[in-house]
Design a protein around this motif. Sequence first.
Motif: not given
Length: 434
Positions: A303-329
Amino acid sequence: MVTVIKSGHSIHRIFNYNENKVKVGMAECIGVGNYPVDHDKMSLTMKMNRLLKQLELNENVTRNSVHISLNFHPSESHFSKEKLMAIVETYMDKIGFGKQPYLVYQHHDAGHPHIHLVTTNIEADGKRIDLHHLGIRKSEPARKIIEKEFGLINAESQRKQEQYLLKPVSLAKVLYGKSQTKMAIQNVLESVLSQYRYTNLPELNAVLKQYNVMAERGGENSRVYQHNGLLYRILDADGNPIGVPIKASTFYNQPTLKFLEEKFKENESKRMPHKARIKNAIDMILTREKVTLHKLIKALEKQGIHVAQRKSNTGLIYGITYVDHQTKCVFNGSALGKQYSAKAIQERCQQKAVPEQKLPSYSAQEPIGLQLQANAAEAETKAHPNAMQIAAPFKEIENLLDNLMQAEQTSNYLPYQLKRKRKKRRRKNLNNNQ
């Protein structure tokens, strides 16, 4: 056709940016406007002096340089230089720059054909052309007229289909030296900084990292950080920085931290109307059964939405950012709401439907109620091995209460006749009889 208009304080930066691309074979000057000599008969000094002479007519104007790019659909790469110049002349005339001196450069460094225009907003009589909302007031109407007049593909329909996609930086090109690295970063910044709506540096990096570029402030004890500086770097295929970082102040449009902080404030309100699209997309996908985090990310990508994951050194996901390439938000997970944060999304993805429990088959010889009680007692004993010992005193008290509350029963049986009370016989008054 898509138009981008930028104003600046230095005509030298804009001019050198385009001429440097000409030197490395990634652009060429295809024409000029309102110059006394043709472009192929002028030196670099002659090109620049014409613009500088115009700036001297009003030295009180500090924002006196204008950089415009006209972007075309990939299928329109066959346009001749004559047609491109005809489009430029029509466009410049309709936005009020028809009598201004300008240089036209055709670039070959992106996935779609585009040209750059270098000019100034100082007129021949020293007056200043108003740049406020120039895009809305004059550029957009001009674009629509040009698309019809020259038979160009409509930009509004193509924006929805994402035809103007920026390609990631090619590492094979940037490894040759600093000049190639700077040019590669510049191409990405030109598209991302002006088009996307981000409100902090991590959100901006969520977009830049998709094109192998990253902005960083350095360590807290570094000189760059203490002086509010900013660096841009190239990333390898694994997302690790490579090569020498380049200061933001050295780029021609100066994408410094101060510049970005102003964009952060502007984008805060501009992105709000598009928040619901990402939330609705996530909620709709998670209504399906057995949706893992990987499947959620893949479904959003469609759907044109990229999910950028922020991970720790151990691979634990501690943050998520959504990039909507359709609305550029761009939205951090928590900015959408608690249920869209990294922790909540992982919990929602791990929720699975509880399978139905089948009751065991029971024999016809034993009452079902007794068997259910026995099974429940057995399960309780397995779950808590010491449960019987703990519950023993309570069981004795329960039995005692049952005995006290139970109605008294006896096995002695008396006939009904014997239970009746005998009537007392009245005694005769002997005195009266005598």
